[in-house]
Design an enzyme around this catalytic site. Structure first.
Site, PDB file in Angstrom:
ATOM      1  N   TYR A  54       0.819  -1.209   0.000  1.00 40.45           N
ATOM      2  CA  TYR A  54       0.000   0.000   0.000  1.00 40.45           C
ATOM      3  C   TYR A  54       0.854   1.261   0.000  1.00 40.45           C
ATOM      4  O   TYR A  54       1.773   1.419   0.800  1.00 40.45           O
ATOM      5  CB  TYR A  54      -0.940   0.041   1.216  1.00 40.45           C
ATOM      6  CG  TYR A  54      -1.622   1.382   1.335  1.00 40.45           C
ATOM      7  CD1 TYR A  54      -2.648   1.735   0.465  1.00 40.45           C
ATOM      8  CD2 TYR A  54      -1.183   2.336   2.258  1.00 40.45           C
ATOM      9  CE1 TYR A  54      -3.241   2.987   0.528  1.00 40.45           C
ATOM     10  CE2 TYR A  54      -1.775   3.582   2.331  1.00 40.45           C
ATOM     11  CZ  TYR A  54      -2.802   3.905   1.462  1.00 40.45           C
ATOM     12  OH  TYR A  54      -3.373   5.150   1.516  1.00 40.45           O
ATOM     13  N   HIS A  84      -2.491  16.670  -2.823  1.00 38.75           N
ATOM     14  CA  HIS A  84      -2.990  16.742  -1.445  1.00 38.75           C
ATOM     15  C   HIS A  84      -2.768  18.109  -0.802  1.00 38.75           C
ATOM     16  O   HIS A  84      -3.232  18.347   0.312  1.00 38.75           O
ATOM     17  CB  HIS A  84      -2.318  15.666  -0.592  1.00 38.75           C
ATOM     18  CG  HIS A  84      -2.870  14.292  -0.810  1.00 38.75           C
ATOM     19  ND1 HIS A  84      -3.091  13.773  -2.060  1.00 38.75           N
ATOM     20  CD2 HIS A  84      -3.254  13.322   0.067  1.00 38.75           C
ATOM     21  CE1 HIS A  84      -3.576  12.546  -1.956  1.00 38.75           C
ATOM     22  NE2 HIS A  84      -3.687  12.244  -0.674  1.00 38.75           N
ATOM     23  N   ASN A 196       1.662  11.502   5.739  1.00 44.52           N
ATOM     24  CA  ASN A 196       1.055  10.770   6.846  1.00 44.52           C
ATOM     25  C   ASN A 196       1.778  11.144   8.130  1.00 44.52           C
ATOM     26  O   ASN A 196       3.006  11.088   8.199  1.00 44.52           O
ATOM     27  CB  ASN A 196       1.187   9.262   6.618  1.00 44.52           C
ATOM     28  CG  ASN A 196       0.034   8.671   5.830  1.00 44.52           C
ATOM     29  OD1 ASN A 196      -0.124   7.471   5.776  1.00 44.52           O
ATOM     30  ND2 ASN A 196      -0.775   9.500   5.214  1.00 44.52           N
ATOM     31  N   TYR A 278     -18.151  31.968  45.198  1.00 45.75           N
ATOM     32  CA  TYR A 278     -17.392  30.816  44.753  1.00 45.75           C
ATOM     33  C   TYR A 278     -16.183  31.188  43.887  1.00 45.75           C
ATOM     34  O   TYR A 278     -15.146  30.527  43.928  1.00 45.75           O
ATOM     35  CB  TYR A 278     -18.286  29.873  43.932  1.00 45.75           C
ATOM     36  CG  TYR A 278     -19.313  29.103  44.717  1.00 45.75           C
ATOM     37  CD1 TYR A 278     -19.463  29.256  46.087  1.00 45.75           C
ATOM     38  CD2 TYR A 278     -20.145  28.198  44.071  1.00 45.75           C
ATOM     39  CE1 TYR A 278     -20.409  28.551  46.788  1.00 45.75           C
ATOM     40  CE2 TYR A 278     -21.103  27.476  44.763  1.00 45.75           C
ATOM     41  CZ  TYR A 278     -21.239  27.651  46.131  1.00 45.75           C
ATOM     42  OH  TYR A 278     -22.175  26.943  46.821  1.00 45.75           O
ATOM     43  N   ARG A 281     -13.639  31.961  46.535  1.00 43.96           N
ATOM     44  CA  ARG A 281     -13.446  30.919  47.539  1.00 43.96           C
ATOM     45  C   ARG A 281     -12.995  29.597  46.934  1.00 43.96           C
ATOM     46  O   ARG A 281     -12.265  28.821  47.561  1.00 43.96           O
ATOM     47  CB  ARG A 281     -14.775  30.719  48.289  1.00 43.96           C
ATOM     48  CG  ARG A 281     -14.640  29.916  49.538  1.00 43.96           C
ATOM     49  CD  ARG A 281     -15.931  29.654  50.301  1.00 43.96           C
ATOM     50  NE  ARG A 281     -17.117  30.301  49.838  1.00 43.96           N
ATOM     51  CZ  ARG A 281     -18.338  29.761  49.955  1.00 43.96           C
ATOM     52  NH1 ARG A 281     -18.485  28.572  50.474  1.00 43.96           N
ATOM     53  NH2 ARG A 281     -19.414  30.420  49.543  1.00 43.96           N
ATOM     54  N   PHE A 327      -1.134   6.943  12.092  1.00 47.13           N
ATOM     55  CA  PHE A 327      -1.415   8.328  11.707  1.00 47.13           C
ATOM     56  C   PHE A 327      -2.705   8.858  12.314  1.00 47.13           C
ATOM     57  O   PHE A 327      -3.010  10.037  12.213  1.00 47.13           O
ATOM     58  CB  PHE A 327      -1.520   8.432  10.176  1.00 47.13           C
ATOM     59  CG  PHE A 327      -2.424   7.401   9.552  1.00 47.13           C
ATOM     60  CD1 PHE A 327      -3.746   7.272   9.931  1.00 47.13           C
ATOM     61  CD2 PHE A 327      -1.930   6.538   8.593  1.00 47.13           C
ATOM     62  CE1 PHE A 327      -4.581   6.323   9.362  1.00 47.13           C
ATOM     63  CE2 PHE A 327      -2.761   5.572   8.016  1.00 47.13           C
ATOM     64  CZ  PHE A 327      -4.096   5.470   8.401  1.00 47.13           C
ATOM     65  N   GLU A 411     -11.652   5.617   4.493  1.00 44.72           N
ATOM     66  CA  GLU A 411     -11.305   6.302   5.736  1.00 44.72           C
ATOM     67  C   GLU A 411     -12.622   6.673   6.423  1.00 44.72           C
ATOM     68  O   GLU A 411     -13.107   7.803   6.335  1.00 44.72           O
ATOM     69  CB  GLU A 411     -10.429   7.517   5.417  1.00 44.72           C
ATOM     70  CG  GLU A 411      -9.112   7.079   4.773  1.00 44.72           C
ATOM     71  CD  GLU A 411      -8.408   8.170   3.987  1.00 44.72           C
ATOM     72  OE1 GLU A 411      -8.826   9.335   4.078  1.00 44.72           O
ATOM     73  OE2 GLU A 411      -7.449   7.845   3.264  1.00 44.72           O
TER      74      GLU A 411
END
Length: 491
Positions: A54, A84, A196, A278, A281, A327, A411
């Site tokens: 792959y 990409h 990646n 609060y 405190r 990844f 994915e």
């Protein structure tokens, strides 16, 4: 400062030097040996490999079943980086790009990625020469690595894209010529190794964490100032109270408030009120919970920083090439959401203290001016602060619970860690603004306690602050004072 990429990172202190202007990185002999060994293993494996691997001899994502001819493997990797490079939106700040580059080098230097030594060295050279790729904040799903932003970061290796050099933006090709850098011809697997990985998420995560820890220290100090300005009681910070509920952050915060207010004339005077709201405190419980969260988050982020996160993973010693999922950004995504919530709460309680200070209680004038009515005083700084707090509440919706299919369903579960990272970045910066507005109000309120003094530590801080922001007698333009207060906190 020279940062040895071989060294194991143990804490944030080990990595903060990378943000300095004169920081440099180096690979070292061991890293070079690991990188070369892994590349040689992959080259030898490719000579006899018959089955597809792959991303090395196949397409990417849902195209994993498409085999690529051996003569096209280099073009495959170049095409990957170019196609990409789709990050969009606001530009990533340069100091975070610096971290991205250094962290990518560190991940590749473990020798599990199959890259060429010259590819990694080019990233090192770019970092050391102050050549920073132009990257944008949106586009990563935080699952198959930070594909889009890392692709933009790596375009200059090919002589493509844009870079910043000495503060100006240039075509990468022009700066490469300046330094005599020829475009890298990517070998098999290299484009995938570069893209990646979790370095975009991780760089924002580390930057956010560094700033969050600094803001926590400032929050304790500003809270102590507000406690005295509001004529608050010190009994809630008694050690014995916290020893019987021994959360580390709670104990630490109570001790910090006691130390910060030691010697205060205001704190030691008799009180007419029995207890405080609060937001005064419960500072140890609220600040302390965020500190404990941050301590846990730091451990997760440092573990990620010492990891190799690309895919496929090449294990030369085991004679294995494994397509897996290192990844995936889920460890970062969940904890970036956690960090955003933890630091947002510091802003939330800060705004409540400001609200009390301007409410005309305990001898303080309404809106902290001597003649309210004619003067609006500090009415609207609290409005602005409340607006920022409200925005943080919306930003703290977790990103890590979301997922969308991508790559035709290959994915099918993504972390959205990149969105969690940039969201957290906004929250952290917002909290800095919120704390600045509390400081602006608390320093003003303290003046109405004169001639009594606060502690030496608090008085020293206020004296330094008064050099940049004055006491406000009557109405004046306020945004400049707020901006100057933010600058004061940054120093």
């Amino acid at each position: 400062m020279i940062f040895d990429i071989n060294q194991k990172i143990h804490s944030l202190q080990d990595v903060q030097g990378l943000l300095k202007e004169d920081s440099r990185i180096e690979l070292g002999d061991d890293a070079c040996r690991r990188i070369v060994n892994c590349r040689e293993y992959l080259d030898n494996r490719m000579k006899t490999q018959k089955e597809p691997i792959y991303g090395i001899t196949t397409g990417f994502g849902s195209l994993c079943n498409v085999s690529i001819d051996s003569e096209d493997l280099s073009q495959l990797q170049k095409n990957l980086v170019m196609s990409h490079a789709c990050s969009v939106g606001e530009e990533v700040p340069q100091e975070i790009v610096k971290l991205m580059m250094a962290f990518k080098v560190k991940s590749l230097a473990y020798g599990y990625s199959g890259v060429q030594l010259k590819t990694v060295q080019r990233l090192v050279d770019m970092f050391n020469k102050g050549v920073y790729p132009v990257v944008y904040q949106q586009g990563s799903l935080g699952a198959s690595g930070d594909l889009a932003p890392l692709a933009n970061m790596c375009l200059p290796l090919l002589g493509l894209g844009e870079v910043r050099f000495e503060g100006e933006k240039y075509p990468a090709e022009e700066i490469c010529r300046k330094f005599g850098w020829e475009p890298i011809t990517l070998a098999s697997k290299e484009g995938l190794a570069l893209l990646n990985g979790t370095q975009f998420m991780l760089s924002f995560a580390i930057w956010n964490l560094i700033k969050a820890k600094r803001l926590m220290e400032q929050a304790d100090k500003i809270a102590a100032l507000s406690i005295d300005a509001f004529d608050g009681r010190l009994e809630p910070f008694t050690h014995g109270v916290h020893a019987i509920r021994p959360h580390n952050g709670q104990i630490e915060t109570a001790a910090a408030i006691r130390e910060l207010l030691e010697g205060s004339e205001i704190a030691s005077q008799p009180k007419q009120h029995v207890q405080d709201p609060y937001s005064f405190r419960c500072v140890p419980q609220v600040h302390g919970a965020s500190k404990d969260a941050i301590a846990h988050i730091e451990n997760v982020f440092i573990t990620e920083l010492n990891s190799a996160t690309d895919n496929p993973t090449i294990l030369p010693d085991e004679d294995l090439i494994v397509s897996a999922g290192n990844f995936h950004g889920q460890p970062l995504a969940i904890h970036l959401d956690f960090l955003a919530i933890a630091i947002a709460e510091i802003g939330s309680i800060s705004e409540r203290r400001t609200y009390q200070l301007i409410s005309g209680k305990r001898g303080l004038p309404s809106f902290l001016v001597a003649k309210p009515g004619l003067n609006s005083g500090f009415m609207i700084p609290q409005y602005a602060q409340a607006s920022v707090v409200s925005q943080n509440k919306m930003l703290c919706m977790p990103n890590s619970v979301d997922t969308l299919d991508s790559s035709q369903g290959q994915e099918d579960h993504v972390s959205m860690g990149a969105n969690a990272a940039t969201k957290c970045y906004r929250v952290v910066n917002n909290v800095e603004t919120i704390l600045a507005i509390e400081l602006f109000n608390a320093a003003q309120a303290l003046e109405f306690r004169r001639p009594l003094k606060s502690s030496p530590i608090i008085e020293e801080m206020v004296a330094a602050y008064r050099k940049v922001v004055p006491f406000v007698e009557t109405d004046q333009v306020m945004y400049t004072h707020i901006n100057n207060t933010i600058i004061f906190l940054k120093k």
